[in-house]
Design an enzyme around this catalytic site. Structure first.
Site, mmCIF file in Angstrom:
data_model
loop_
_atom_site.group_PDB
_atom_site.id
_atom_site.type_symbol
_atom_site.label_atom_id
_atom_site.label_comp_id
_atom_site.label_asym_id
_atom_site.label_seq_id
_atom_site.Cartn_x
_atom_site.Cartn_y
_atom_site.Cartn_z
ATOM 1 N N ASP A 102 -27.861 -21.181 18.283
ATOM 2 C CA ASP A 102 -26.504 -21.190 18.807
ATOM 3 C C ASP A 102 -26.604 -20.634 20.230
ATOM 4 O O ASP A 102 -27.643 -20.093 20.623
ATOM 5 C CB ASP A 102 -25.602 -20.312 17.923
ATOM 6 C CG ASP A 102 -24.162 -20.322 18.390
ATOM 7 O OD1 ASP A 102 -23.690 -21.379 18.845
ATOM 8 O OD2 ASP A 102 -23.510 -19.269 18.315
ATOM 9 N N SER A 106 -19.843 -25.202 21.933
ATOM 10 C CA SER A 106 -19.322 -25.162 23.297
ATOM 11 C C SER A 106 -19.572 -26.480 24.021
ATOM 12 O O SER A 106 -20.673 -27.031 23.970
ATOM 13 C CB SER A 106 -19.981 -24.024 24.082
ATOM 14 O OG SER A 106 -19.622 -24.089 25.447
ATOM 15 N N ASP A 114 -23.596 -18.906 22.357
ATOM 16 C CA ASP A 114 -22.819 -17.691 22.597
ATOM 17 C C ASP A 114 -23.143 -16.614 21.564
ATOM 18 O O ASP A 114 -23.009 -16.836 20.365
ATOM 19 C CB ASP A 114 -21.321 -18.003 22.549
ATOM 20 C CG ASP A 114 -20.925 -19.037 23.592
ATOM 21 O OD1 ASP A 114 -21.458 -18.951 24.710
ATOM 22 O OD2 ASP A 114 -20.107 -19.916 23.286
#
Length: 221
Positions: A10, A117, A12
């Site tokens: 991932d 995102s 963030d």
């Protein structure tokens, strides 16, 4: 030969901490709509797509909106976020991430970014990390948000690896659930007390113990 064939990250909270940038962007938009998004409320939208994040906020705040306003709010939130991340540099990479990426490259393990995102590639470029990744999948490429496993299964297919041979690093419950739903091994980054259905969890990549490397990467320690 390594037991793990591909590692998925991932963005963030795992590679760089832009979670507060997202929170401040959503909070600014919410205040304009008459709602105070707290840090506790923000926990419910971590790992979700921009669209699903707003739908969750609208549900919590009882906000009514048209399709036109929905699109307008998403554009506004993204503009607030882009303004905040303009100052991101390689100094913002979280502890041990680049060392671990170099370790994986040395062992010829495939690397993928799997982030909800839609600005993931931009952030990786600002961090000078984009060259480490064999495949990048972000919010522009998927229809279903985490905890749906679509993002991880798509990456697995693109990397030509079986889900059982993939290791995922996540910092949100929705991401952890998505990796579990995909049939992959998942490692949490952060405080283990925040998560459930998780066997492995470490504060950061510097804290990954030797026995885990031996377990997953056939490392002689």
């Amino acid at each position: 030969m390594s037991l793990i064939k591909a590692v998925m990250f991932d963005l963030d909270g795992v590679i760089v901490d832009t979670s507060n940038h997202h929170y401040l962007s959503w909070k600014k938009l919410c205040l304009e709509l008459g709602y105070n998004l707290t840090e506790t409320g923000n926990e419910f939208i971590k790992g979700l797509s921009r669209e699903d994040s707003f739908l969750k906020i609208a549900d919590m705040a009882n906000i009514n909106f048209s399709e036109e306003k929905f699109k307008e709010y998403l554009i506004k939130k993204n503009s607030y976020y882009l303004n905040l991340i303009n100052t991101i540099t390689p100094k913002n990479i979280l502890p041990g991430v680049e060392i671990f990426l170099r370790y994986l490259k040395k062992k010829s393990i495939k690397i993928s970014l799997c982030s909800s995102s839609k600005n993931a590639k931009l952030v990786l470029k600002k961090l000078n990390l984009i060259s480490f990744f064999d495949f990048i999948i972000d919010g522009n490429d998927i229809k279903m948000s985490k905890p749906n496993p679509e993002i991880f299964l798509t990456a697995s297919k693109k990397l030509k690896t079986e889900p059982k041979d993939c290791l995922v690093f996540e910092d949100s419950q929705s991401g952890i659930d998505a990796a579990n739903n995909a049939g992959m091994i998942v490692v949490g980054i952060g405080n283990k007390n925040k998560f459930k259905n998780l066997e492995y969890c470490f504060p950061n990549f510097l804290k990954i113990p030797n026995h885990l490397k031996k377990r997953f990467f056939n490392e002689q320690v």
